[in-house]
Scaffold this motif. Sequence first.
Motif, mmCIF file in Angstrom:
data_model
loop_
_atom_site.group_PDB
_atom_site.id
_atom_site.type_symbol
_atom_site.label_atom_id
_atom_site.label_comp_id
_atom_site.label_asym_id
_atom_site.label_seq_id
_atom_site.Cartn_x
_atom_site.Cartn_y
_atom_site.Cartn_z
ATOM 1 N N MET A 166 15.054 40.609 -86.361
ATOM 2 C CA MET A 166 15.086 41.320 -85.076
ATOM 3 C C MET A 166 14.399 42.676 -85.216
ATOM 4 N N THR A 167 13.577 43.015 -84.272
ATOM 5 C CA THR A 167 12.954 44.326 -84.253
ATOM 6 C C THR A 167 13.358 45.047 -82.988
ATOM 7 N N ASP A 168 13.156 46.356 -82.968
ATOM 8 C CA ASP A 168 13.431 47.125 -81.757
ATOM 9 C C ASP A 168 12.573 46.631 -80.592
ATOM 10 N N VAL A 169 11.392 46.111 -80.914
ATOM 11 C CA VAL A 169 10.507 45.603 -79.871
ATOM 12 C C VAL A 169 11.153 44.434 -79.137
ATOM 13 N N ASP A 170 11.938 43.617 -79.859
ATOM 14 C CA ASP A 170 12.611 42.491 -79.206
ATOM 15 C C ASP A 170 13.572 42.981 -78.124
ATOM 16 N N ALA A 171 14.313 44.040 -78.425
ATOM 17 C CA ALA A 171 15.252 44.600 -77.447
ATOM 18 C C ALA A 171 14.505 45.165 -76.248
ATOM 19 N N LEU A 172 13.396 45.835 -76.504
ATOM 20 C CA LEU A 172 12.607 46.389 -75.406
ATOM 21 C C LEU A 172 11.986 45.268 -74.566
ATOM 22 N N THR A 173 11.604 44.183 -75.229
ATOM 23 C CA THR A 173 11.048 43.050 -74.499
ATOM 24 C C THR A 173 12.081 42.460 -73.553
ATOM 25 N N ALA A 174 13.326 42.391 -73.998
ATOM 26 C CA ALA A 174 14.394 41.878 -73.130
ATOM 27 C C ALA A 174 14.563 42.774 -71.909
ATOM 28 N N LEU A 175 14.389 44.065 -72.078
ATOM 29 C CA LEU A 175 14.490 44.983 -70.941
ATOM 30 C C LEU A 175 13.414 44.698 -69.907
ATOM 31 N N THR A 176 12.212 44.373 -70.351
ATOM 32 C CA THR A 176 11.130 44.089 -69.398
ATOM 33 C C THR A 176 11.422 42.838 -68.587
ATOM 34 N N ARG A 177 12.301 41.967 -69.102
ATOM 35 C CA ARG A 177 12.707 40.767 -68.352
ATOM 36 C C ARG A 177 13.923 41.047 -67.472
ATOM 37 N N GLY A 178 14.457 42.249 -67.575
ATOM 38 C CA GLY A 178 15.631 42.596 -66.791
ATOM 39 C C GLY A 178 16.931 42.139 -67.416
ATOM 40 N N ASP A 179 16.901 41.749 -68.684
ATOM 41 C CA ASP A 179 18.089 41.223 -69.359
ATOM 42 C C ASP A 179 18.718 42.321 -70.214
ATOM 43 N N ARG A 180 19.482 43.207 -69.575
ATOM 44 C CA ARG A 180 20.135 44.307 -70.295
ATOM 45 C C ARG A 180 21.156 43.787 -71.309
ATOM 46 N N ARG A 181 21.828 42.707 -70.967
ATOM 47 C CA ARG A 181 22.837 42.171 -71.883
ATOM 48 C C ARG A 181 22.207 41.729 -73.198
ATOM 49 N N GLN A 182 21.119 40.958 -73.103
ATOM 50 C CA GLN A 182 20.460 40.520 -74.325
ATOM 51 C C GLN A 182 19.856 41.696 -75.073
ATOM 52 N N ALA A 183 19.288 42.653 -74.333
ATOM 53 C CA ALA A 183 18.714 43.834 -74.981
ATOM 54 C C ALA A 183 19.786 44.570 -75.796
ATOM 55 N N ARG A 184 20.989 44.701 -75.230
ATOM 56 C CA ARG A 184 22.075 45.370 -75.955
ATOM 57 C C ARG A 184 22.492 44.561 -77.175
#
Length: 280
Positions: free
Chosen positions: A1-19
């Motif tokens: 997992m990278t920080d980029v993965d969390a940011l990518t989830a944010l671009t999809r609107g998935d705050r839960r997965q990003a967290r």
Amino acid sequence: MTDVDALTALTRGDRRQARELALRGTSLLAQALATYLDTEDTGSVYDQPAAFEAFISGGGNVGLYAAVEAALADQYRELAPLRLADIGCGDGRVIGNALALGGHLPDSLTLVEPSAALLAQAVRALTPSRAYAGTVQAFLSEVDAEFDLVESTFAMHTIPHVERTQVLATLRHRTERLVIVDFDVPAVEHGGPEHLRFLAETYERGLSEYTGDLVAQGFLMPVLVGQLTPGALASRASRVTWEQPATAWREQLEKAGYASVSVVTLHDYWSSPAFLLTAE
């Protein structure tokens, strides 16, 4: 997992997965992001300015603002503007220090600042001729005034691109010279892989310059998350920055009708180099 993965989830609107992804990380960014995403977004980062003030008072901002103040002082020495306006003046510390450094006192000083709390501090420090608590768009529509010099430091990027072109075009008829200080961000697709890698790397550096949660949770994370929310390219609800490369700033000023535009690098900074743009 990278920080980029969390940011990518944010671009999809998935705050839960990003967290969830951020919780697995060990970086400063992952920890700050996980904490922030566990709360609800509440208002503008400038409504309660303690975090913003702590941000600009520490880390790389100390050297950055010293360079900005020196550059503005040079403008005052060159032009000796009698009618001076500052757009997005914040708490007034930058223009106040620059005026003192340049040894200049304009006949008329106008301050424009959307945050009433920050503007109140600026008014107490500078006693301007005019203080406008609102956006520059509203100011230009309601106040018919002309200036020798209009300056804006790290504030014009808070205006969406199309609106900003309109603001710049209006200012062309209101001032002899316009001075903008901002960041020369890389020319990458907003929300794309290169952009997300850039954000992950730079915000990690920025977070390393501060201790405690005030700056991270009160300023840096809201700015980061807000610009990655789906629809953020056009939305004013969560996004607070519409940055662009220095070349795009030049092109935008020329599109707005300025005949002479110059850009010089001012200071290296953890996010991107700061530049000084002058337009007439």
